[in-house]
Write a protein that holds these residues in place. Structure first.
Motif, PDB file in Angstrom:
ATOM      1  N   LYS A 724      -3.220 -26.253 -50.072  1.00 46.28           N
ATOM      2  CA  LYS A 724      -1.679 -26.528 -50.345  1.00 46.28           C
ATOM      3  C   LYS A 724      -1.043 -27.153 -48.955  1.00 46.28           C
ATOM      4  CE  LYS A 724       2.346 -23.533 -51.690  1.00 46.28           C
ATOM      5  NZ  LYS A 724       2.718 -22.299 -51.647  1.00 46.28           N
ATOM      6  N   ARG A 728       0.901 -30.901 -49.553  1.00 45.95           N
ATOM      7  CA  ARG A 728       2.349 -31.201 -48.959  1.00 45.95           C
ATOM      8  C   ARG A 728       2.211 -32.307 -48.173  1.00 45.95           C
ATOM      9  NH1 ARG A 728       3.782 -26.168 -47.244  1.00 45.95           N
ATOM     10  NH2 ARG A 728       3.212 -26.694 -44.975  1.00 45.95           N
ATOM     11  N   ASP A 813       5.119 -35.554 -55.812  1.00 44.01           N
ATOM     12  CA  ASP A 813       5.253 -34.139 -56.436  1.00 44.01           C
ATOM     13  C   ASP A 813       6.263 -33.528 -55.842  1.00 44.01           C
ATOM     14  OD1 ASP A 813       5.030 -31.616 -57.648  1.00 44.01           O
ATOM     15  OD2 ASP A 813       2.823 -31.771 -57.494  1.00 44.01           O
ATOM     16  N   GLU A 814       7.418 -33.285 -56.262  1.00 45.85           N
ATOM     17  CA  GLU A 814       8.476 -32.487 -55.363  1.00 45.85           C
ATOM     18  C   GLU A 814       8.334 -31.127 -55.083  1.00 45.85           C
ATOM     19  OE1 GLU A 814      11.468 -33.802 -54.162  1.00 45.85           O
ATOM     20  OE2 GLU A 814      11.145 -35.831 -55.220  1.00 45.85           O
ATOM     21  N   VAL A 815       7.571 -30.417 -56.160  1.00 46.72           N
ATOM     22  CA  VAL A 815       7.097 -28.983 -55.960  1.00 46.72           C
ATOM     23  C   VAL A 815       6.025 -28.999 -54.694  1.00 46.72           C
ATOM     24  CG1 VAL A 815       5.673 -27.207 -56.915  1.00 46.72           C
ATOM     25  CG2 VAL A 815       7.265 -28.671 -58.324  1.00 46.72           C
ATOM     26  N   VAL A 818       7.810 -28.265 -51.257  1.00 43.75           N
ATOM     27  CA  VAL A 818       8.434 -26.932 -50.652  1.00 43.75           C
ATOM     28  C   VAL A 818       7.835 -26.453 -49.558  1.00 43.75           C
ATOM     29  CG1 VAL A 818       9.336 -24.828 -51.668  1.00 43.75           C
ATOM     30  CG2 VAL A 818       9.514 -26.753 -52.993  1.00 43.75           C
TER      31      VAL A 818
END
Length: 881
Positions: A724, A728, A813-815, A818
RNA sequence: GCCCAGGUGGCGGAAUCGGUAGACGCAGCGGAUUCAAAAUCCGCCGCCGCAAGGUGUGGGGGUUCGAGUCCCCCCCUGGGCACCA
């Protein structure tokens, strides 16, 4: 970004599939072999017409232009840097779906070809065309996304005929006119010298003392456009501030007063221009140029003065020389009358007064002008204070800054003007002068008209015929071009065209009688003032056709900062001339400008008895026991400082060895990684290894990955914390790199971000399907992000990762961006004392509470209560005690 | 001389809007691998200090809770100064 009417979209955010056709899939070799890959990629691009710009296309256009090179012989690192910067921008926009035009050509007329001819006996034409062939092949080896179908060379009649055509139009319109101008004259070689050819006041070949000489020249009335060239700068938000500042200062608009001193016992007036009319009562003498009519007349029966005037006419015409030489002067014995007091004021000849600037005469106020002050001290002329500043004492012994300060002072010793400030005094004095008919307010420019006549062979012939009966007659359009003969070898003694009867002798186009063709050629800045427009329609049967307006203005112009004033100002001026001729519709030629910093290198030379310098290439010089010596003969050479790479100083570094050894991608990557484009760069190849190492690692990582079999990029599903975090980082990098390329034009940080991404990828373990999918996503992203910089290897890697799919810019990918927790810095009294992890959603009060309770704060505040707490969200907490 | 930039470790540079100085890379040092070397991989790496800590962005001053970043002065380097392009 400025746009033509309804033809284009904004660059940012537009993201369509690339127009580049996919590179054919091939079996991937384990080892990175740049030569094979680069040859295959370049062949593929050429065969598929990948870099062709389309005149009719629905896609938004992007015209990316790098300043064309002078064909000096071979490429140097400055070229590589310049053209790679342009190529990165061109390829990036192509990946984002633009119809890109990136053309290339040759600024092919100029002095070095004549110098080479003198040295080697080769005609400039032959030398130039051979250089073009070699440099073209070097540019092709760099893998630039250039549309070679649009190539042009300014020395071909097909190009310069339109320049001649426009010249005749402008001549008839009065935009071009003839007047006398001062040049450097070599009395031994009987030739006009360029400023560059005058070294310490002597001719570079003859060693003779250079003289100033007045000759007739053609001029462009650029001063007529001075105001528009100045105000137009405000319509160019895409230009660097420093370039606009330099141009504004160059144009030099100033408001002041033009006023006259009466010449006694005649009706004559001696005019001067001043921005300091408020100091008019402090005038103690007037200085005129050596060429001024008043000086000439005074010298008629004054041999000493005549000798001084002759001395003033020695030396170069370069402003830098004029401004640094000793200020000298001599009394003419003449007096003129002060316009307000009627007092007699002596007239001096000053070697620092320029006939070509303003009126060729200046009023001198030694008390309030530093140059006049020094001059008056030197010659014992009176110094009369007429401005005072409260609390400051005036003395004629030494100059003080405030003497020239127009903001703080008020008039003294000035009769009715006493007590007035700068503006009020100027206004009052101007009004009084006007009433006397001896002056008025006037706006003046520092900018002078553009003299374009060159007494040289290798240039565009000026299309004028001199007829005894009809005068200067422009060559009619149907008789153009006036073709420059190409079989000429100049010998350094004047323009060889004068000796070519077949060129010179002609019939007057008006009356048909025998006449003489003009043998002067045009300043080469004329060719480079409109080539950007011709690229849009290189085959047009006229100067420009409608396609020029489809492509112009240039979306991104890239070139060296050394062109900040002359070339860029002339091109802006020429664009307006073409606009006023109905050839283009826009006001400005270049919407966005990137000024590349110089690539500089050390210079080395030897001097012979006559002071002539021979320059040695840094590659041929080595350091031996702390002394620079020539490798060939081990004899010492003199270090001439660090300067921009140039033919004349022979300090260009040829990129060929770099390309041969490591490949074009390494050369490109290294050049872009070395420094941001705008910064000047002292050349060193230390670090090339590192750039090559990165490409090898990228290749190896991709190779190892694809050996595991095909896998689709990650598209969803549960991820480990490590995966993850890596995703990011990937998407943060995509955001950053797009911003770096598009807005910041800073590619070294874009490369660094990808290096960090690859380092992070190397730390991701696991061979399960999800991990491999994330790895695929990261590799696809990195390869695409690097493609504008290292296009060959990227094509090959893309073909291995996603066979048959064209490269496109990756989507963010904006998600994936986060974050749940942030790390803040904790300071006590502005000093770093610790870190603090806080929930991303925490408000200021919560952060403050967490910080005050943290160990680092408790330790360093020693129990004292906080005076103040500064919380900068997402950044830091500072506790002041 | 005038106009415009720039100055950060041994080196190239990063720090994007005043908020962790030194990202990334080179060189160097230590280790792994190797018969050995190259290549590769891992680690260290501003300066002073055993450490705690102090100090540090060309020099000097200032503004600010906080300055590489803003202001003033100075030094050095580069670009331009109209005919190198």
């Amino acid at each position: 970004m400025r746009r033509g009417p309804g033809r284009r979209h904004r660059a940012a955010g537009y993201n369509a599939a690339s127009r580049l056709p996919p590179f054919p899939a091939v079996d991937m070799q384990e080892k990175y072999q740049p030569q094979d890959i680069e040859r295959a990629a370049q062949t593929h691009w050429a065969e598929t017409g990948a870099h062709r710009a389309h005149d009719d296309s629905d896609k938004p256009r992007y015209y990316c232009l790098s300043m064309f090179p002078y064909p000096s012989g071979k490429l140097h690192m400055g070229h590589v840097r310049n053209y790679t910067i342009g190529d990165v921008l061109a390829r990036y926009h192509a990946m984002r779906g633009f119809n890109v035009m990136q053309p290339m050509g040759w600024d092919a007329f100029g002095l070095p070809a004549e110098n080479a001819a003198i040295a080697n006996g080769v005609p400039p034409a032959q030398w130039t065309y051979a250089n073009i062939d070699h440099m073209r092949s070097q540019l092709k080896a760099l893998g630039l996304a250039i549309d070679w179908d649009r190539e042009l060379a300014t020395c071909t009649p097909g190009y310069y005929r339109w320049e001649q055509w426009l010249f005749t139009r402008l001549f008839e319109k009065g935009v071009i006119y003839k007047k006398m101008a001062t040049v450097n004259w070599d009395p031994v070689d009987q030739t006009v010298l360029a400023n560059e050819q005058v070294i310490d006041g002597r001719g570079w070949r003859s060693g003779a003392l250079v003289e100033k000489r007045e000759i007739p020249m053609y001029f462009f009335r650029i001063t007529q456009y001075a105001d528009e060239l100045l105000s137009g700068l405000d319509t160019l938000p895409g230009w660097p501030e420093r370039v606009k500042t330099m141009q504004a200062n160059w144009i030099g608009k100033s408001t002041g007063v033009r006023l006259a001193f009466k010449v006694p016992a005649s009706d004559e007036l001696l005019w001067v221009f001043t921005t300091r009319a408020d100091t008019l009562m402090g005038v103690t003498f007037v200085a005129v140029a050596a060429e001024h009519p008043l000086a000439t007349r005074a010298a008629e029966n004054n041999p000493a003065l005549a000798a001084f005037i002759a001395e003033c006419k020695q030396g170069s015409v370069a402003e830098a020389d004029m401004a640094t030489m000793d200020k000298k002067g001599m009394d003419t014995g003449l007096k003129v009358l002060h316009p307000l007091t009627g007092e007699a004021v002596p007239v001096w000849v000053g070697n620092y007064v320029l006939m070509s600037y303003g009126e060729g005469a200046v009023m001198a106020v030694p008390a309030h002008d530093e140059r006049d002050f020094g001059f008056a001290q030197k010659y014992g002329l009176p110094i009369k204070q007429v401005i005072a500043v409260e609390g400051e004492a005036f003395t004629t012994d030494a100059w003080a800054e405030w003497y020239g300060d127009k903001q703080r002072g008020a008039c003294v010793n000035s009769g009715k003007y006493d007590g007035l400030g700068y503006e009020a005094a100027v206004n009052a004095i101007a009004t009084d002068l006007e009433a006397l008919g001896l002056g008025e307010k006037k706006t003046q420019f520092r900018l002078r008209d553009w003299g374009i006549s060159r007494q040289r062979y290798w240039g565009c012939p000026i299309p004028i015929v001199h007829c005894d009966a009809c005068g200067d007659v422009p060559v009619p359009a149907d008789q153009l071009p006036v073709v420059l003969p190409e079989d000429v070898v100049p010998d350094g003694a004047g323009n060889p065209l004068n000796k070519r009867a077949d060129f010179v002798n002609c019939a007057c186009p008006k009356c048909g009688q025998p006449a003489r063709r003009e043998t002067d050629t045009m300043d080469t800045f004329v060719e480079s003032s409109w080539y950007y427009a011709r690229y849009a329609c290189p085959d047009a049967g006229q100067m420009l056709d409608a396609r020029a307006n489809d492509w112009l203005p240039v979306d991104q112009y890239i070139g060296g900062i050394e062109h900040a004033i002359l070339h860029l100002l002339y091109a802006r001026f020429f664009h307006k001339l073409m606009r006023d001729e109905g050839l283009v519709a826009s006001d400005e030629p270049f919407a966005n400008l990137l000024t590349q910093g110089m690539v500089i290198a050390e210079t080395f030379y030897r001097e012979d008895a006559s002071g002539k310098k021979t320059w040695f290439n840094p590659a041929d010089v080595e350091l031996c026991d702390g002394v620079h010596v020539c490798k060939a003969d081990s004899q010492p050479v003199i270090h001439g400082g660090t300067e921009k790479m140039s033919k004349s100083k022979n300090n260009g570094v040829d990129p060929q060895a770099l390309i041969d050894q490591y490949g074009a991608d390494t050369a490109r990557l290294f050049t872009m990684f070395a420094a941001p484009p705008e910064q000047s760069l002292e050349w060193s190849d230390a670090g090339v290894e590192g750039a090559n190492r990165f490409l090898r690692r990228l290749w190896k990582t991709t190779y190892d990955h694809v050996q595991g079999g095909p896998v689709a990029a990650y598209a969803g599903g549960a991820l480990s914390d490590a995966a993850k975090a890596l995703r990011r980082q990937l998407h943060q990098t995509i955001q950053k790199v797009a911003d770096d390329i598009e807005r910041r034009k800073q590619f070294n940080t874009a490369i660094a971000a990808n290096m960090e991404l690859m380092n992070a990828l190397g730390r991701l373990d696991g061979d399960d399907a999800t991990t491999r999918a994330v790895r695929q996503e990261v590799l696809e992203g990195a390869v695409a992000m690097l493609a504008p910089i290292v296009p060959h290897i990227s094509e090959a890697l893309q073909a291995a990762l996603k066979p048959g799919v064209a490269m496109a810019w990756p989507a963010v990918d904006e998600v994936a961006l986060v974050q749940d927790e942030l790390e803040l810095v904790v300071q006590v009294n502005g000093k770093l004392r610790g870190q603090l992890r806080v929930p991303a959603a925490a408000d200021k009060a919560a952060i403050e509470a967490l910080a005050l309770a943290s160990e680092a704060v408790l330790k360093h505040t020693e129990g004292k209560p906080p005076k103040k707490v500064v919380v900068v969200p997402g950044r830091l907490v500072n506790i002041v005690v």
